[in-house]
Design a protein around this motif. Structure first.
Motif, PDB file in Angstrom:
ATOM      1  N   GLU A  78     -13.562  61.555  50.569  1.00 19.83           N
ATOM      2  CA  GLU A  78     -13.355  60.289  49.847  1.00 19.83           C
ATOM      3  C   GLU A  78     -14.298  60.195  48.652  1.00 19.83           C
ATOM      4  O   GLU A  78     -13.896  59.782  47.565  1.00 19.83           O
ATOM      5  N   GLN A  79     -15.549  60.590  48.828  1.00 16.45           N
ATOM      6  CA  GLN A  79     -16.497  60.581  47.709  1.00 16.45           C
ATOM      7  C   GLN A  79     -16.047  61.537  46.608  1.00 16.45           C
ATOM      8  O   GLN A  79     -16.157  61.214  45.426  1.00 16.45           O
ATOM      9  N   ARG A  81     -12.922  62.399  45.937  1.00 14.89           N
ATOM     10  CA  ARG A  81     -11.785  61.758  45.259  1.00 14.89           C
ATOM     11  C   ARG A  81     -12.269  60.716  44.259  1.00 14.89           C
ATOM     12  O   ARG A  81     -11.777  60.654  43.132  1.00 14.89           O
ATOM     13  N   GLU A  82     -13.229  59.897  44.674  1.00 13.17           N
ATOM     14  CA  GLU A  82     -13.757  58.863  43.779  1.00 13.17           C
ATOM     15  C   GLU A  82     -14.434  59.480  42.559  1.00 13.17           C
ATOM     16  O   GLU A  82     -14.254  59.004  41.437  1.00 13.17           O
ATOM     17  N   VAL A  84     -13.883  62.495  41.228  1.00  9.04           N
ATOM     18  CA  VAL A  84     -12.876  63.125  40.374  1.00  9.04           C
ATOM     19  C   VAL A  84     -12.168  62.064  39.536  1.00  9.04           C
ATOM     20  O   VAL A  84     -11.945  62.251  38.336  1.00  9.04           O
ATOM     21  N   GLU A  85     -11.857  60.940  40.163  1.00  6.57           N
ATOM     22  CA  GLU A  85     -11.202  59.850  39.439  1.00  6.57           C
ATOM     23  C   GLU A  85     -12.105  59.299  38.336  1.00  6.57           C
ATOM     24  O   GLU A  85     -11.673  59.099  37.205  1.00  6.57           O
ATOM     25  N   LYS A  86     -13.375  59.081  38.666  1.00  8.37           N
ATOM     26  CA  LYS A  86     -14.320  58.568  37.670  1.00  8.37           C
ATOM     27  C   LYS A  86     -14.513  59.583  36.542  1.00  8.37           C
ATOM     28  O   LYS A  86     -14.577  59.211  35.364  1.00  8.37           O
ATOM     29  N   ASN A  87     -14.600  60.875  36.877  1.00  9.61           N
ATOM     30  CA  ASN A  87     -14.756  61.920  35.866  1.00  9.61           C
ATOM     31  C   ASN A  87     -13.556  61.933  34.922  1.00  9.61           C
ATOM     32  O   ASN A  87     -13.709  62.024  33.702  1.00  9.61           O
ATOM     33  N   SER A  88     -12.371  61.828  35.475  1.00 11.64           N
ATOM     34  CA  SER A  88     -11.158  61.807  34.663  1.00 11.64           C
ATOM     35  C   SER A  88     -11.154  60.605  33.727  1.00 11.64           C
ATOM     36  O   SER A  88     -10.811  60.718  32.543  1.00 11.64           O
ATOM     37  N   GLN A  89     -11.544  59.463  34.253  1.00 14.50           N
ATOM     38  CA  GLN A  89     -11.603  58.242  33.440  1.00 14.50           C
ATOM     39  C   GLN A  89     -12.608  58.410  32.302  1.00 14.50           C
ATOM     40  O   GLN A  89     -12.329  58.055  31.155  1.00 14.50           O
ATOM     41  N   ARG A  92     -11.232  60.720  29.591  1.00 15.96           N
ATOM     42  CA  ARG A  92     -10.264  60.021  28.728  1.00 15.96           C
ATOM     43  C   ARG A  92     -10.986  59.096  27.754  1.00 15.96           C
ATOM     44  O   ARG A  92     -10.664  59.046  26.562  1.00 15.96           O
TER      45      ARG A  92
END
Length: 134
Positions: A78-79, A81-82, A84-89, A92
């Motif tokens: 879960e950490q 996933r979070e 990776v999502e923050k890195n992607s954001q 961008r």
């Protein structure tokens, strides 16, 4: 401990190991320590019963450890996933800011970077800087 009935150091060691194992696993299980005495007249069934109890206790410990490891793996997944999502954001956002920034702003920002940090990508093509795109 009465070790006179044992003929070899190996027999004594086996006796001590059985007693230690039973005491250790009984304390893990929260039960009373079972006193088991092995002697030369002990039947093979009592040794098998002791081995079975040790194996059951070890299986219980293994199951608890596996459960704890699985829980920790799920938390770490879960950490990840979070993150990776923050890195992607953030990537961008960085791309957008680079697009909106003027060349003067980019140059001013690059001059503020410390020497250890690599400079931001400039508008020049990789071939013009002498570097390779690989």
């Amino acid at each position: 401990m009465n070790t006179e009935m044992y003929q070899t150091p190996m027999e004594v060691a086996v006796y001590q190991l059985h007693n230690f194992s039973i005491s250790f696993f009984s304390s893990l299980l929260g039960g009373d320590v079972v006193s088991v005495k092995l002697d030369n007249s002990a039947s093979g069934a009592s040794v098998v019963a002791i081995d079975n109890k040790i194996e059951q206790a070890m299986d219980l410990v293994k199951n608890h450890l596996m459960y704890a490891v699985r829980e920790e793996v799920e938390i770490l997944k879960e950490q990840i996933r979070e993150l990776v999502e923050k890195n992607s954001q953030l990537e961008r956002e960085n791309t957008l800011l680079k697009t909106l920034a003027s060349p003067e702003q980019l140059e001013k920002f690059q001059s503020r970077l410390s020497p250890e940090e690599p400079p931001l990508e400039s508008a020049q093509a990789p071939e013009a800087s002498g570097g390779s795109a690989v």
